[in-house]
Enzyme design. Structure first.
Site, PDB file in Angstrom:
ATOM      1  N   PHE A 159       0.913  -1.127  -0.065  1.00 41.70           N
ATOM      2  CA  PHE A 159       0.040   0.017   0.001  1.00 41.70           C
ATOM      3  C   PHE A 159       1.023   1.306  -0.158  1.00 41.70           C
ATOM      4  CE2 PHE A 159      -4.358   1.406   1.156  1.00 41.70           C
ATOM      5  CZ  PHE A 159      -5.074   0.550   0.500  1.00 41.70           C
ATOM      6  N   GLN A 186      -7.233  14.816   3.761  1.00 35.93           N
ATOM      7  CA  GLN A 186      -6.533  14.036   2.757  1.00 35.93           C
ATOM      8  C   GLN A 186      -7.320  14.096   1.262  1.00 35.93           C
ATOM      9  OE1 GLN A 186      -5.827   9.386   3.264  1.00 35.93           O
ATOM     10  NE2 GLN A 186      -3.868  10.353   3.188  1.00 35.93           N
ATOM     11  N   HIS A 223      -7.415  11.793  -1.951  1.00 31.89           N
ATOM     12  CA  HIS A 223      -7.038  10.524  -2.644  1.00 31.89           C
ATOM     13  C   HIS A 223      -6.952  10.836  -3.922  1.00 31.89           C
ATOM     14  CE1 HIS A 223      -7.035   6.487  -3.630  1.00 31.89           C
ATOM     15  NE2 HIS A 223      -7.094   6.008  -2.168  1.00 31.89           N
ATOM     16  N   LEU A 238     -14.541   5.988  -4.909  1.00 29.76           N
ATOM     17  CA  LEU A 238     -13.037   5.670  -4.633  1.00 29.76           C
ATOM     18  C   LEU A 238     -12.642   4.443  -5.753  1.00 29.76           C
ATOM     19  CD1 LEU A 238     -10.380   6.383  -3.033  1.00 29.76           C
ATOM     20  CD2 LEU A 238     -11.218   4.298  -1.722  1.00 29.76           C
ATOM     21  N   GLU A 277      -6.594   2.244  -3.647  1.00 30.50           N
ATOM     22  CA  GLU A 277      -5.046   2.187  -3.565  1.00 30.50           C
ATOM     23  C   GLU A 277      -4.661   1.195  -3.766  1.00 30.50           C
ATOM     24  OE1 GLU A 277      -3.318   5.224  -1.264  1.00 30.50           O
ATOM     25  OE2 GLU A 277      -1.952   3.725  -0.405  1.00 30.50           O
ATOM     26  N   ARG A 281      -0.216   9.432  -0.544  1.00 28.38           N
ATOM     27  CA  ARG A 281      -1.505  10.178  -1.046  1.00 28.38           C
ATOM     28  C   ARG A 281      -1.170  11.525  -1.403  1.00 28.38           C
ATOM     29  NH1 ARG A 281      -6.096   6.792   2.021  1.00 28.38           N
ATOM     30  NH2 ARG A 281      -5.737   4.719   0.833  1.00 28.38           N
ATOM     31  N   HIS A 283     -10.977  13.021   0.664  1.00 30.27           N
ATOM     32  CA  HIS A 283     -11.232  11.291   1.050  1.00 30.27           C
ATOM     33  C   HIS A 283     -11.375  11.147   2.501  1.00 30.27           C
ATOM     34  CE1 HIS A 283     -10.723   6.951   0.836  1.00 30.27           C
ATOM     35  NE2 HIS A 283      -9.703   7.018   1.381  1.00 30.27           N
ATOM     36  N   ARG A 342      -2.206  10.788   6.552  1.00 29.80           N
ATOM     37  CA  ARG A 342      -2.571   9.356   6.903  1.00 29.80           C
ATOM     38  C   ARG A 342      -1.853   8.642   5.931  1.00 29.80           C
ATOM     39  NH1 ARG A 342      -7.099   5.317   5.709  1.00 29.80           N
ATOM     40  NH2 ARG A 342      -7.724   6.895   4.216  1.00 29.80           N
TER      41      ARG A 342
HETATM   42  C1  LIG Z   1     -14.247   4.968   0.039  1.00 29.54           C
HETATM   43  C2  LIG Z   1     -13.515   5.171   1.201  1.00 29.54           C
HETATM   44  C3  LIG Z   1     -12.627   4.044   1.235  1.00 29.54           C
HETATM   45  C4  LIG Z   1     -11.664   3.840   2.373  1.00 29.54           C
HETATM   46  N1  LIG Z   1     -10.831   2.743   2.209  1.00 29.54           N
HETATM   47  C5  LIG Z   1     -10.297   2.670   3.278  1.00 29.54           C
HETATM   48  C6  LIG Z   1      -9.190   1.498   3.479  1.00 29.54           C
HETATM   49  O1  LIG Z   1      -9.089   0.467   2.528  1.00 29.54           O
HETATM   50  N2  LIG Z   1      -8.221   1.594   4.634  1.00 29.54           N
HETATM   51  C7  LIG Z   1      -8.319   2.231   5.673  1.00 29.54           C
HETATM   52  O2  LIG Z   1      -7.831   2.019   6.570  1.00 29.54           O
HETATM   53  N3  LIG Z   1      -9.357   3.247   5.833  1.00 29.54           N
HETATM   54  C8  LIG Z   1     -10.111   3.537   4.644  1.00 29.54           C
HETATM   55  N4  LIG Z   1     -10.916   4.531   4.382  1.00 29.54           N
HETATM   56  C9  LIG Z   1     -10.958   5.367   5.709  1.00 29.54           C
HETATM   57  C10 LIG Z   1     -12.045   4.650   6.837  1.00 29.54           C
HETATM   58  O3  LIG Z   1     -12.867   3.859   6.191  1.00 29.54           O
HETATM   59  C11 LIG Z   1     -12.677   5.573   7.622  1.00 29.54           C
HETATM   60  O4  LIG Z   1     -12.008   6.275   8.168  1.00 29.54           O
HETATM   61  C12 LIG Z   1     -13.374   4.736   8.853  1.00 29.54           C
HETATM   62  O5  LIG Z   1     -14.093   3.684   8.456  1.00 29.54           O
HETATM   63  C13 LIG Z   1     -14.189   5.677   9.523  1.00 29.54           C
HETATM   64  O6  LIG Z   1     -14.837   4.921  10.665  1.00 29.54           O
HETATM   65  P1  LIG Z   1     -15.715   5.451  11.764  1.00 29.54           P
HETATM   66  O7  LIG Z   1     -16.027   4.606  12.594  1.00 29.54           O
HETATM   67  O8  LIG Z   1     -14.824   6.653  12.238  1.00 29.54           O
HETATM   68  O9  LIG Z   1     -16.968   6.326  11.080  1.00 29.54           O
HETATM   69  P2  LIG Z   1     -18.136   5.941  10.268  1.00 29.54           P
HETATM   70  O10 LIG Z   1     -17.825   4.413   9.559  1.00 29.54           O
HETATM   71  O11 LIG Z   1     -18.246   6.959   9.264  1.00 29.54           O
HETATM   72  O12 LIG Z   1     -19.400   5.925  11.294  1.00 29.54           O
HETATM   73  C14 LIG Z   1     -19.909   7.025  11.758  1.00 29.54           C
HETATM   74  C15 LIG Z   1     -20.919   6.965  12.628  1.00 29.54           C
HETATM   75  O13 LIG Z   1     -21.330   7.934  13.339  1.00 29.54           O
HETATM   76  C16 LIG Z   1     -22.727   7.916  13.040  1.00 29.54           C
HETATM   77  N5  LIG Z   1     -23.212   9.585  13.508  1.00 29.54           N
HETATM   78  C17 LIG Z   1     -22.499  10.496  12.781  1.00 29.54           C
HETATM   79  N6  LIG Z   1     -23.303  11.644  13.205  1.00 29.54           N
HETATM   80  C18 LIG Z   1     -24.104  11.348  13.932  1.00 29.54           C
HETATM   81  C19 LIG Z   1     -24.922  12.180  14.621  1.00 29.54           C
HETATM   82  N7  LIG Z   1     -25.368  13.147  14.806  1.00 29.54           N
HETATM   83  N8  LIG Z   1     -25.867  11.405  15.399  1.00 29.54           N
HETATM   84  C20 LIG Z   1     -25.949   9.939  15.550  1.00 29.54           C
HETATM   85  N9  LIG Z   1     -24.942   9.386  15.055  1.00 29.54           N
HETATM   86  C21 LIG Z   1     -24.167  10.115  14.184  1.00 29.54           C
HETATM   87  C22 LIG Z   1     -23.195   7.491  11.898  1.00 29.54           C
HETATM   88  O14 LIG Z   1     -24.544   7.012  11.740  1.00 29.54           O
HETATM   89  C23 LIG Z   1     -21.903   6.420  11.605  1.00 29.54           C
HETATM   90  O15 LIG Z   1     -22.603   5.006  12.406  1.00 29.54           O
HETATM   91  C24 LIG Z   1     -11.618   4.625   3.325  1.00 29.54           C
HETATM   92  C25 LIG Z   1     -12.829   5.637   3.448  1.00 29.54           C
HETATM   93  C26 LIG Z   1     -13.469   5.876   2.239  1.00 29.54           C
HETATM   94  C27 LIG Z   1     -14.565   7.038   2.423  1.00 29.54           C
END
Ligand SMILES: Cc1cc2nc3c(=O)[nH]c(=O)nc-3n(C[C@H](O)[C@H](O)[C@H](O)COP(=O)(O)OP(=O)(O)OC[C@H]3O[C@@H](n4cnc5c(N)ncnc54)[C@H](O)[C@@H]3O)c2cc1C
Ligand code: SF4
Ligand code: FES
Lengths: 570, 246
Positions: A117, A231, A233, A243, A246, A277, A345, A380
């Site tokens: 990666f 960031q 991407h 997306l 990568e 990135r 991203h 990151r």
């Molecule tokens: C397309 C894409 C591909 C990616 N690929 C990778 C990868 O291959 N490897 C890697 O390491 N990272 C990757 N990332 C980054 C990574 O996926 C994210 O940073 C990570 O999944 C975020 O997880 P999280 O639990 O912080 O938030 P999320 O999974 O976004 O969850 C947020 C939660 O908060 C809740 N929430 C938000 N606001 C409120 C509110 N006001 N009231 C109640 N609930 C709320 C939502 O309902 C949700 O359940 C990628 C990101 C994207 C966008």
């Protein structure tokens, strides 16, 4: 209006939130855990992560290598004690995910496989084909169903933190189905609300990524750290921003300009497509500016070519990419190159939190993309984020459970008053509002375009000043919005308006932090200050709300241990 | 492109105001060839009528929230291209067979309970400690259940299932596919705990093998196959010595 009480309340049902909830229960089986999410947990944006999760699991790898790659990737803005803890915990967490059923792709000996990666010097990105986030999220969510101590509040939208005597004691949430406001009280609260990509027009983030948690904490007086570090991407599909992982480059894909040249040899000759990135995104923008991009109906783009990998490898390792190409671009990536361009991203910045996820406010923790524990610094590395959600989600869950065992119970009295005020505020500001004329869709779109233009891959003083001014104008217009939907039931116009309110605020913190950092570091590239300036800015920025127009900035030293800052070349 | 237009007819229903669902028609620009039905709804919500309610998030066919009936067929609205329907109007309705909360938003609590009832987690007689590392599993062993693990819980199969339409006690395609996903996982030993849920009246025997679920599934899960296989399992349970399939 209802009143519920928990020991630990997790806001967010993504990877970080669910991991935190399980960790809290496993730390102390007697804790009552609540989990609030504005969408059903399996809809959380973690679901879209494709490429993989990093951990030094293989014998040829080491903690030190993973730590160094992360620190160098961060352009030395990562806190090295945090990085150290992260690299040690990440392998354990990925094994834990395996025990919970994540279908990791395997090596021939049946062990968890890894792929190369960007910015990682060895194969350490573990993956479940190219739907890693999807599989991790469903595995951890389905596993969470076996814990009777966890109570979910699905489709409940948090609008405010309950703070009593400088201690966080729960949240106010709008139940989408009924339109009712609830005070959900708890001895401790963990924010795990994900990213803020929707502040930009061109983003890989889903509709729910609106920075709510950052804004909630900021309003409660907690600082936001390194908000200038956004960031981009390198490889998003034009128009949709979907997306292209990568992992496509990890598996050997080429980036080509309109002369068919692997142009990265002029920017990151030793790493080529596996450069970090920030640098590759800038290289692509430079190719556009110098006329070596393709012109398409949705703007300029470059080619990502995997044809030489052959159908077999593509179908085994990148099946979702083939599906996305077919579904959303109408091409077969086995036969045609993929059009791509840089796309917003990920947010390195976020709620100021320490190594255990604790924020400076008693009882308040943060984890996942909404938090900034100091792991990612100015850039990151791909695949560190999913692992971060696990490592620091678990850390926050444990810390919150411990804190709650000793904490005083929450008293209903002041909470009731806050709940009533908050419900009233929303009614007055939105539902009962008369005479407004501005569409939230229009304001949102303008904000997104201003952010793309002013706080994108390259920034300047003039651009950022203009952005701050424009955001101020949009804030003013927001005061005159028109809400057509007055229903109590599943009012998504109301929630969109509140999300826009959060985003306008968060955008301002990005712009202000970016304007103040007069250097280029990691993802923050200032045309007017192209060099890194360690003397002045080897520091985290912290932004606090004073009033919406003029946030207050502070700086804090970066925690440096073994890896002394050096020039960052690849 | 600039002057092409498309008519979207969509269900409107607000329980606070409406006695029953009605249809509303919007004529909007068909502004880009890559436009999907979800983009059309977003256009309406942003520019024409802010009160239209529906769920969506990822816009890339993976979060499973945007399922709707599009011209009578269950579809992910983020993956249904307007160009495939134009110039005829597009009729967008909430998924069949579910109670409607509002406009295009269905109530899926029922599925959330069913999902939990099949114990969708790895069950082992004895957990191996984390320090012992991962379970060994080959890609071929993963292939045994891969298909069933691809379910995004989008509910399109439930909307297409005539049996669920008549009797919503039926466990239904996705829940059975997910049970199968764990039963086939070489790390799992929970078959015996899941069988009673699947074998009871509202389980697999309800399925008349219409196969519509597999036709509409956007992720190639083939729940109909899972149901057929589960039928076999539930029969075998009475034949195999107790505990044989652990
Ligand atoms: C397309 C894409 C591909 C990616 N690929 C990778 C990868 O291959 N490897 C890697 O390491 N990272 C990757 N990332 C980054 C990574 O996926 C994210 O940073 C990570 O999944 C975020 O997880 P999280 O639990 O912080 O938030 P999320 O999974 O976004 O969850 C947020 C939660 O908060 C809740 N929430 C938000 N606001 C409120 C509110 N006001 N009231 C109640 N609930 C709320 C939502 O309902 C949700 O359940 C990628 C990101 C994207 C966008
Ligand atoms: S089986 Fe297919 S159609 Fe049914 S919920 Fe899962 S992904 Fe959707
Ligand atoms: S919006 Fe996520 S599947 Fe359509």
């Amino acid at each position: 209006m209802d009143f519920e009480s928990y020991d630990v309340l997790v806001v967010g049902g993504g990877l970080a939130g669910i991991r935190a909830a399980i960790a809290a229960v496993e730390t102390n089986p007697r804790v009552k855990v609540g989990m609030v999410s504005k969408v059903y947990p399996m809809r959380s944006h973690t679901v879209s992560a494709e490429g993989g999760a990093a951990a030094a699991l293989r014998p040829e790898d080491s903690y030190e290598n993973h730590a160094f790659d992360t620190v160098k990737g961060s352009d030395y803005l990562a806190d090295q004690d945090v990085v150290e803890a992260f690299v040690r915990e990440a392998p354990i967490e990925l094994i834990q995910m395996e025990h919970w059923g994540c279908p990791w792709s395997r090596d021939p000996d049946g062990k968890i496989s890894a792929r190369p990666f960007g910015g990682m010097t060895t194969w350490r990105t573990c993956f479940a084909a190219d739907k890693t986030g999807f599989h991790m999220l469903h595995a951890v969510f389905q596993t969470s169903l076996k814990y009777p101590q966890i109570t979910r509040h699905d489709e409940a939208f948090v609008t405010k933190l309950l703070v009593e005597d400088s201690r966080c004691v729960g949240v106010v949430a709008l139940d989408m189905k009924t339109g009712r406001f609830d005070a959900i009280t708890a001895k401790s609260v963990i924010l795990a609300t994900g990213g803020l990509g929707r502040t930009y027009a061109f983003t890989t983030n889903g509709n729910i990524c609106t920075g709510d948690g950052m804004s909630l904490a900021y309003r409660a007086g907690v600082g936001l750290k390194d908000m200038e570090m956004v960031q981009f991407h390198p490889t998003g599909l034009p128009f949709t921003g979907i997306l292209i992982t990568e992992a496509v480059r990890g598996e050997g894909g080429y980036l080509l300009n309109n002369e068919g040249e692997r142009f990265l040899k002029r920017y990151v000759p030793n790493k080529m497509e596996l450069g970090p990135r920030d640098i590759i995104s800038r290289a692509m923008m430079t190719e556009f500016e110098e006329g070596r991009g393709f012109e398409g109906p949705h703007g300029k783009y470059l080619h990502l070519d995997v044809r030489h990998l052959g159908e077999k490898v593509i179908d085994r390792k990148l099946p979702f990419m083939r599906e996305l190409g077919r579904e959303f671009v109408g091409i077969d990536i086995v036969k045609e190159p993929i059009p791509v361009r840089p796309v917003q991203h990920y947010m390195m910045g976020g709620i100021d939190a320490d190594i255990s996820g604790a924020t400076p406010m008693a009882g308040l923790y943060a984890a996942g993309e909404c938090a900034n524990v100091g792991l990612n610094g100015a850039n990151r590395l791909g695949s560190n984020s999913l692992s971060e959600c696990l490592v620091f989600g678990a850390a926050a869950g444990r810390a919150a459970a411990d804190y709650s065992s000793a904490a005083k119970p929450v008293t209903a009295n002041p909470v009731d008053a806050i709940l009533w005020d908050e419900a009233r505020r929303v009614e007055v500001a939105y539902l009962e509002k008369k005479g407004g004329s501005e569409r939230i869709g229009a304001i949102r779109e303008e904000m997104q375009h201003e952010m793309d233009a002013g706080a994108g891959v390259f920034r300047t003083k003039e651009g950022l000043q203009k952005l701050i001014e424009r955001l101020g104008g949009l804030r003013e217009r927001f005061g005159r919005i028109k809400i057509e939907d007055t229903s109590k039931t599943f009012n998504t116009e109301l929630t969109s308006a509140m999300e826009l309110d959060f985003m306008l605020e968060i955008s301002q913190t990005i712009a202000v932090s970016a304007l103040a950092r007069e250097e280029s570091r990691g993802a923050h590239a200032r045309r007017d200050f192209p060099q890194r300036n360690d003397e002045k800015y080897l520091k985290h920025s912290l932004v606090f709300s004073r009033d919406a127009a003029k946030p207050r900035l502070e700086y804090r030293d970066v925690h440096i241990e073994n890896f002394k800052p050096q020039a960052r070349t690849y | 492109m600039a002057d092409k237009r498309i008519t979207i007819q969509t269900t409107r229903y607000d329980p606070d105001k409406d006695e029953k669902p009605r249809l509303q028609s919007y004529e909007i620009p068909f502004y880009d060839d890559s436009m999907v039905v979800l983009d059309a709804l977003n256009y309406i919500k942003s520019n024409v009528d802010g009160s239209l309610s529906y769920r969506w998030s990822c816009r890339m066919g993976i979060c499973g929230s945007c399922g709707m009936m599009v011209n009578g067929t269950p579809k992910l609205s983020c993956s249904a291209f307007v160009r495939d329907y134009w110039p005829r109007p597009i009729l967008v309705e909430p998924l069949n067979n579910f109670p409607v909360i509002r406009d295009l938003v269905i109530d899926m609590d029922d599925f959330m309970h069913k999902l939990k009832s099949i114990k969708p987690w790895i069950i082992r007689k004895q957990e191996i400690p984390l320090g012992a590392g991962e379970h060994r599993q080959t890609n071929e062993q993963i292939d045994d259940f891969r298909q069933f693990s691809e379910c995004i819980n989008c509910m399109l199969c439930y909307a297409a299932c005539p049996v669920y339409g008549l009797n919503n006690e039926f466990l239904g395609p996705a829940a059975i596919a997910l049970a199968r996903r764990y039963n086939l996982d070489s790390r799992d030993q929970g078959l015996k705990q899941r069988l009673p849920v699947i074998a009871d009246n509202e389980g697999v025997w309800e399925c008349s093998f219409v196969g519509e679920c597999s036709v509409v599934c956007p992720k190639g899960v083939d729940p109909a196959k899972a149901i057929q296989q589960s039928k076999l399992d539930t029969t075998m349970r009475f034949v195999l010595p107790y505990g044989n399939r652990d």
